[in-house]
Design an enzyme around this catalytic site. Structure first.
Site, PDB file in Angstrom:
ATOM      1  N   TYR A 146       0.864  -1.185   0.000  1.00  0.00           N
ATOM      2  CA  TYR A 146       0.000   0.000   0.000  1.00  0.00           C
ATOM      3  C   TYR A 146       0.898   1.232   0.000  1.00  0.00           C
ATOM      4  O   TYR A 146       1.467   1.588   1.026  1.00  0.00           O
ATOM      5  CB  TYR A 146      -0.899  -0.037   1.229  1.00  0.00           C
ATOM      6  CG  TYR A 146      -2.010   0.988   1.290  1.00  0.00           C
ATOM      7  CD1 TYR A 146      -2.264   1.884   0.250  1.00  0.00           C
ATOM      8  CD2 TYR A 146      -2.838   1.058   2.405  1.00  0.00           C
ATOM      9  CE1 TYR A 146      -3.297   2.802   0.328  1.00  0.00           C
ATOM     10  CE2 TYR A 146      -3.878   1.973   2.498  1.00  0.00           C
ATOM     11  CZ  TYR A 146      -4.096   2.845   1.458  1.00  0.00           C
ATOM     12  OH  TYR A 146      -5.123   3.773   1.538  1.00  0.00           O
ATOM     13  N   LYS A 175      -1.056  -1.180  -4.376  1.00  0.00           N
ATOM     14  CA  LYS A 175      -2.029  -0.112  -4.554  1.00  0.00           C
ATOM     15  C   LYS A 175      -1.271   1.203  -4.532  1.00  0.00           C
ATOM     16  O   LYS A 175      -0.580   1.525  -3.561  1.00  0.00           O
ATOM     17  CB  LYS A 175      -3.076  -0.133  -3.435  1.00  0.00           C
ATOM     18  CG  LYS A 175      -4.028   1.069  -3.496  1.00  0.00           C
ATOM     19  CD  LYS A 175      -4.985   1.130  -2.313  1.00  0.00           C
ATOM     20  CE  LYS A 175      -5.869   2.376  -2.414  1.00  0.00           C
ATOM     21  NZ  LYS A 175      -6.819   2.506  -1.285  1.00  0.00           N
TER      22      LYS A 175
END
Length: 318
Positions: A146, A175
């Site tokens: 992330y 992400k």
């Protein structure tokens, strides 16, 4: 059950609370998950930034994930993957979160880099690389990196670091909430054959844009989709961009992207507070964040409702 990460729209689900006691509202958590699944999204994420993970105890996090998994299974969506936010400042607690996510029915662990002691880390991101490798070695479920500088004191993982981490057999994707589509393109290009694919439709390393306002840009850059909070309000609108792009209808996709980007600006400006206010205004549920998040004023609620009006009209038309 194997639930591979295939291209598409993933939603970091909102967490819901009783407006008086602030206890978890498990009924709304379940019905919202099923609403998103019925809209056609690819997967869900619990304990993301929109899920107020920092406001939840370990036990509450497990409850949210288990409630989501149970609701999906009962509604006929047992195939849908759940990513679970597992970021923590120490290797030890991050691994604990990964284990708890697995026990609660999670399939992947979404992990932020630790940042509290970042000034003391080894140079060239060596401490961060070691952190991810150690967690991935011991996690019972694969990791998704992330990269969200706004949540970790500005730490922004480079494409070189992410590409290096992608080679680990238990790191499945990234992400990119940094919004850097050049970085996205470099990662996609370097990981096309990083490791064996888990299914015929799953890429070797899933690369997702982290915001709906650059969905089309992510796809043009070779990305596999998005993991975006705006899809809590408008999942079909986000899916429409993917559909039109895959059909080669770029002009039409651009028009939808413009509406989505304008709506996302309202969500970006007010964060989870405006997202919940917009859901309350247009969907009839959403509620409030946990303290100390403020409850919106009447003026803010009216302004945010208007900010989502065009987007919701599009959503209702699809």
């Amino acid at each position: 059950m194997s639930r591979p990460l295939v291209p598409g729209v993933y939603v970091p689900t909102v967490c819901f609370f009783d407006p008086v006691t602030e206890d978890l509202d498990k009924k709304t958590i379940a019905t919202h998950a099923v609403r998103l699944a019925n809209a056609g999204v690819t997967g869900l994420t619990t304990q993301g930034s929109n899920g107020e993970a920092v406001h939840l105890t370990h036990a509450e996090r497990q409850t949210v994930t288990a409630t989501t998994r149970s609701a999906l299974n009962s509604a006929g969506f047992s195939h849908m993957p759940i990513l679970v936010g597992c970021g923590a400042q120490s290797v030890r607690e991050t691994i604990q979160y990964c284990q708890e996510a697995y026990e609660a029915g999670g399939d992947y662990a979404l992990v932020l880099p630790p940042a509290y002691y970042a000034p003391l880390f080894s140079p060239n991101a060596a401490s961060v690389i070691e952190f991810f490798h150690t967690v991935a070695d011991q996690s019972p479920i694969p990791l998704v990196i992330y990269n969200y500088p706004g949540a970790v004191s500005g730490m922004d993982l480079s494409s070189d670091v992410i590409i290096q981490l992608s080679a680990h057999p238990n790191i499945a994707g990234v992400k990119l909430t940094c919004g850097n589509t050049g970085k996205l393109n470099r990662i996609v290009a370097a990981t096309k054959s990083a490791k064996p694919q888990s299914s015929s439709t799953a890429p070797p390393f899933l690369v997702l844009g982290g915001s709906a306002d650059f969905t089309l840009q992510s796809l043009v850059g070779g990305g596999h989709g998005i993991l975006a909070g705006l899809a809590n309000i408008a999942p079909k609108s986000c899916l429409e961009i993917l559909k039109l792009y895959r059909q080669g209808k770029l002009s039409e996709a651009q028009k939808v992207q413009e509406i989505v980007a304008r709506g996302d600006w309202t969500a970006i400006q007010g964060g989870i507070v405006s997202t919940k206010a917009g859901m309350e205004s247009w969907l009839g549920y959403g509620g409030y964040g946990r303290s100390p998040l403020p409850r919106p004023t009447d003026e803010q609620s009216a302004r945010w409702k208007e900010g989502f009006r065009e987007l919701y009209a599009l959503e209702k038309s699809l």
